[in-house]
Write a protein that holds these residues in place. Structure first.
Motif, PDB file in Angstrom:
ATOM      1  N   UNK A 120      47.950   5.270  64.517  1.00 49.35           N
ATOM      2  CA  UNK A 120      48.420   4.534  65.687  1.00 49.35           C
ATOM      3  C   UNK A 120      49.942   4.542  65.710  1.00 49.35           C
ATOM      4  N   UNK A 121      50.525   4.563  66.899  1.00 51.60           N
ATOM      5  CA  UNK A 121      51.989   4.485  66.972  1.00 51.60           C
ATOM      6  C   UNK A 121      52.499   3.116  66.543  1.00 51.60           C
ATOM      7  N   UNK A 122      53.746   3.069  66.165  1.00 55.20           N
ATOM      8  CA  UNK A 122      54.412   1.804  65.843  1.00 55.20           C
ATOM      9  C   UNK A 122      55.055   1.319  67.131  1.00 55.20           C
ATOM     10  N   UNK A 123      54.769   0.067  67.495  1.00 56.36           N
ATOM     11  CA  UNK A 123      55.348  -0.530  68.694  1.00 56.36           C
ATOM     12  C   UNK A 123      56.018  -1.832  68.278  1.00 56.36           C
ATOM     13  N   UNK A 124      57.289  -2.002  68.675  1.00 52.28           N
ATOM     14  CA  UNK A 124      58.043  -3.200  68.296  1.00 52.28           C
ATOM     15  C   UNK A 124      58.911  -3.652  69.469  1.00 52.28           C
ATOM     16  N   UNK A 125      59.463  -4.854  69.335  1.00 48.63           N
ATOM     17  CA  UNK A 125      60.291  -5.424  70.397  1.00 48.63           C
ATOM     18  C   UNK A 125      61.740  -4.973  70.330  1.00 48.63           C
ATOM     19  N   UNK A 126      62.117  -4.270  69.261  1.00 45.51           N
ATOM     20  CA  UNK A 126      63.478  -3.733  69.157  1.00 45.51           C
ATOM     21  C   UNK A 126      63.415  -2.385  68.437  1.00 45.51           C
ATOM     22  N   UNK A 127      64.440  -1.585  68.661  1.00 50.58           N
ATOM     23  CA  UNK A 127      64.520  -0.287  68.000  1.00 50.58           C
ATOM     24  C   UNK A 127      64.592  -0.465  66.485  1.00 50.58           C
ATOM     25  N   UNK A 128      65.366  -1.446  66.050  1.00 47.64           N
ATOM     26  CA  UNK A 128      65.505  -1.686  64.608  1.00 47.64           C
ATOM     27  C   UNK A 128      64.187  -2.143  63.997  1.00 47.64           C
ATOM     28  N   UNK A 129      63.456  -2.994  64.690  1.00 51.78           N
ATOM     29  CA  UNK A 129      62.160  -3.454  64.171  1.00 51.78           C
ATOM     30  C   UNK A 129      61.178  -2.291  64.038  1.00 51.78           C
ATOM     31  N   UNK A 130      61.193  -1.369  64.980  1.00 55.82           N
ATOM     32  CA  UNK A 130      60.302  -0.207  64.907  1.00 55.82           C
ATOM     33  C   UNK A 130      60.620   0.641  63.678  1.00 55.82           C
TER      34      UNK A 130
ATOM     35  N   UNK B 122      60.057   3.822  42.160  1.00 59.90           N
ATOM     36  CA  UNK B 122      60.915   2.648  42.323  1.00 59.90           C
ATOM     37  C   UNK B 122      61.327   2.527  43.790  1.00 59.90           C
ATOM     38  N   UNK B 123      61.348   1.311  44.301  1.00 60.79           N
ATOM     39  CA  UNK B 123      61.806   1.154  45.683  1.00 60.79           C
ATOM     40  C   UNK B 123      63.286   1.494  45.814  1.00 60.79           C
ATOM     41  N   UNK B 124      63.639   2.114  46.926  1.00 64.56           N
ATOM     42  CA  UNK B 124      65.026   2.460  47.193  1.00 64.56           C
ATOM     43  C   UNK B 124      65.576   1.485  48.221  1.00 64.56           C
ATOM     44  N   UNK B 125      66.820   1.094  48.014  1.00 68.25           N
ATOM     45  CA  UNK B 125      67.489   0.246  49.002  1.00 68.25           C
ATOM     46  C   UNK B 125      67.879   1.139  50.169  1.00 68.25           C
ATOM     47  N   UNK B 126      67.314   0.869  51.313  1.00 65.72           N
ATOM     48  CA  UNK B 126      67.580   1.677  52.492  1.00 65.72           C
ATOM     49  C   UNK B 126      67.779   0.771  53.688  1.00 65.72           C
ATOM     50  N   UNK B 127      68.775   1.094  54.471  1.00 73.64           N
ATOM     51  CA  UNK B 127      69.007   0.378  55.723  1.00 73.64           C
ATOM     52  C   UNK B 127      68.882   1.385  56.855  1.00 73.64           C
ATOM     53  N   UNK B 128      68.570   0.884  58.026  1.00 75.11           N
ATOM     54  CA  UNK B 128      68.385   1.774  59.160  1.00 75.11           C
ATOM     55  C   UNK B 128      68.906   1.097  60.417  1.00 75.11           C
ATOM     56  N   UNK B 129      69.482   1.879  61.285  1.00 76.00           N
ATOM     57  CA  UNK B 129      69.962   1.377  62.573  1.00 76.00           C
ATOM     58  C   UNK B 129      69.051   1.916  63.664  1.00 76.00           C
ATOM     59  N   UNK B 130      68.251   1.057  64.245  1.00 71.98           N
ATOM     60  CA  UNK B 130      67.366   1.474  65.321  1.00 71.98           C
ATOM     61  C   UNK B 130      68.116   2.053  66.506  1.00 71.98           C
TER      62      UNK B 130
END
Length: 119
Positions: free
Chosen positions: A31-41, A59-67
């Motif tokens: 299923x596609x990902x649907x969110x209320x903001x680009x960053x949330x998606x 190990x989890x990697x620290x990652x940030x993303x800009x929607x």
């Protein structure tokens, strides 16, 4: 997790209470990902990637993303194109890239033309 890359189709659609940001993967998601903001998606993509890596013992990697950056609308030329769409004046919450001021035609010296100051 296994090094394969996934491509996403990104869409902004009109939802019941405003825009919805939709990501559809070329493989790996039913299923596609649907969110209320680009960053949330895109944050949901990162959450799923982190969970898949954890399931493999990584190990989890620290990652940030800009929607907005991933959707492309943080780029000035894209924002200027959005500002030219029909009905943009009705978008009360839209923040214009540049404050535009117009000068009357008499000041521009070009008949009925108007000069636009995009500073």
């Amino acid at each position: 997790p296994n090094g394969e890359r996934t491509r996403y189709v990104q869409e902004i659609t009109l939802g019941g209470s405003g825009p919805e940001f939709k990501l559809t993967a070329d493989h790996g998601l039913d299923e596609p990902i649907v969110a209320k903001s680009a960053t949330a998606a895109w944050a949901e993509v990162l959450r799923r990637v982190t969970a898949a890596r954890a399931a493999l013992g990584e190990e989890p990697k620290k990652t940030a993303i800009s929607g907005p950056e991933f959707f492309g609308y943080s780029l000035p030329h894209i924002r200027l194109l959005v500002e030219e769409l029909p009905g943009v004046a009705r978008c009360g919450q839209y923040q214009h890239l540049m404050q535009r001021q117009t000068k009357p035609a008499e000041e521009s010296g070009e008949g009925d033309a108007m000069e636009v100051d995009a500073s």
